[in-house]
Design a protein around this motif. Structure first.
Motif, PDB file in Angstrom:
ATOM      1  N   ILE A  75       0.837  -1.208   0.000  1.00 13.83           N
ATOM      2  CA  ILE A  75       0.000   0.000   0.000  1.00 13.83           C
ATOM      3  C   ILE A  75       0.868   1.253   0.000  1.00 13.83           C
ATOM      4  O   ILE A  75       0.628   2.187  -0.774  1.00 13.83           O
ATOM      5  CB  ILE A  75      -0.961  -0.013   1.210  1.00 13.83           C
ATOM      6  CG1 ILE A  75      -2.021  -1.104   1.015  1.00 13.83           C
ATOM      7  CG2 ILE A  75      -1.609   1.352   1.411  1.00 13.83           C
ATOM      8  CD1 ILE A  75      -2.841  -1.394   2.253  1.00 13.83           C
ATOM      9  N   ARG A  79       1.767   1.310  -4.097  1.00 14.08           N
ATOM     10  CA  ARG A  79       0.465   1.945  -4.374  1.00 14.08           C
ATOM     11  C   ARG A  79      -0.644   0.925  -4.616  1.00 14.08           C
ATOM     12  O   ARG A  79      -1.527   1.134  -5.456  1.00 14.08           O
ATOM     13  CB  ARG A  79       0.574   2.924  -5.537  1.00 14.08           C
ATOM     14  CG  ARG A  79       1.590   4.024  -5.262  1.00 14.08           C
ATOM     15  CD  ARG A  79       1.748   4.934  -6.452  1.00 14.08           C
ATOM     16  NE  ARG A  79       2.963   5.683  -6.326  1.00 14.08           N
ATOM     17  CZ  ARG A  79       3.011   7.000  -6.219  1.00 14.08           C
ATOM     18  NH1 ARG A  79       1.916   7.702  -6.226  1.00 14.08           N
ATOM     19  NH2 ARG A  79       4.171   7.601  -6.108  1.00 14.08           N
ATOM     20  N   ASP A  80      -0.581  -0.187  -3.888  1.00 17.29           N
ATOM     21  CA  ASP A  80      -1.671  -1.158  -3.931  1.00 17.29           C
ATOM     22  C   ASP A  80      -2.929  -0.515  -3.343  1.00 17.29           C
ATOM     23  O   ASP A  80      -2.836   0.439  -2.564  1.00 17.29           O
ATOM     24  CB  ASP A  80      -1.308  -2.403  -3.116  1.00 17.29           C
ATOM     25  CG  ASP A  80      -0.214  -3.241  -3.767  1.00 17.29           C
ATOM     26  OD1 ASP A  80       0.101  -3.003  -4.948  1.00 17.29           O
ATOM     27  OD2 ASP A  80       0.325  -4.123  -3.072  1.00 17.29           O
ATOM     28  N   PHE A  82      -5.945   0.623  -1.116  1.00 17.35           N
ATOM     29  CA  PHE A  82      -6.218   0.749   0.315  1.00 17.35           C
ATOM     30  C   PHE A  82      -7.733   0.656   0.467  1.00 17.35           C
ATOM     31  O   PHE A  82      -8.447   1.592   0.136  1.00 17.35           O
ATOM     32  CB  PHE A  82      -5.698   2.101   0.823  1.00 17.35           C
ATOM     33  CG  PHE A  82      -5.944   2.342   2.285  1.00 17.35           C
ATOM     34  CD1 PHE A  82      -5.034   1.883   3.228  1.00 17.35           C
ATOM     35  CD2 PHE A  82      -7.067   3.022   2.722  1.00 17.35           C
ATOM     36  CE1 PHE A  82      -5.256   2.113   4.575  1.00 17.35           C
ATOM     37  CE2 PHE A  82      -7.287   3.252   4.070  1.00 17.35           C
ATOM     38  CZ  PHE A  82      -6.384   2.795   4.996  1.00 17.35           C
ATOM     39  N   ARG A  86      -9.302  -4.848   2.983  1.00 17.04           N
ATOM     40  CA  ARG A  86      -7.886  -5.145   3.261  1.00 17.04           C
ATOM     41  C   ARG A  86      -7.523  -4.750   4.687  1.00 17.04           C
ATOM     42  O   ARG A  86      -6.771  -5.450   5.368  1.00 17.04           O
ATOM     43  CB  ARG A  86      -6.977  -4.414   2.277  1.00 17.04           C
ATOM     44  CG  ARG A  86      -7.147  -4.951   0.853  1.00 17.04           C
ATOM     45  CD  ARG A  86      -6.221  -4.276  -0.087  1.00 17.04           C
ATOM     46  NE  ARG A  86      -5.071  -5.189  -0.155  1.00 17.04           N
ATOM     47  CZ  ARG A  86      -3.937  -4.902  -0.728  1.00 17.04           C
ATOM     48  NH1 ARG A  86      -3.750  -3.752  -1.294  1.00 17.04           N
ATOM     49  NH2 ARG A  86      -2.961  -5.766  -0.750  1.00 17.04           N
TER      50      ARG A  86
END
Length: 106
Positions: A75, A79-80, A82, A86
């Protein structure tokens, strides 16, 4: 002491998880070598912690620490997404790690 080693193993696993992508499918020699060394170090530390900790507890905590760290770094760095789901998953994993530690007879 073995709980400290187990936490260290989990932290190394986090670093290891981040070392996989730069290998570019194990086609880059130096990143690949680093990846293998980190993986071996994480498992070595885990095996040391298992001298006195139950195998199931040690492995669950080890993978839980790795999962929380990998998701968090994903994250923050990769930049996975959010998402609420999760974050709920992370909360459950952390709760499980705490419960495993709190109920261990050692």
């Amino acid at each position: 002491m073995n709980w400290a080693i187990l936490v260290l193993a989990g932290l190394v696993e986090i670093v290891w998880s981040q070392s996989i992508k730069p290998t570019e499918n194990f086609t880059r020699p130096l990143p690949t070598a680093l990846c293998f060394v980190l993986g071996a170090l994480a498992v070595y530390l885990l095996s040391h912690a298992m001298k006195t900790l139950p195998v199931g507890t040690a492995y669950a905590v080890f993978t839980g620490i790795g999962a929380v760290g990998a998701i968090t770094l994903g994250i923050l760095v990769q930049r996975d997404p959010f998402t609420t789901g999760r974050m709920a998953a992370l909360a459950l994993i952390v709760s499980g790690i705490i419960l495993a530690r709190a109920t261990n007879p050692e």
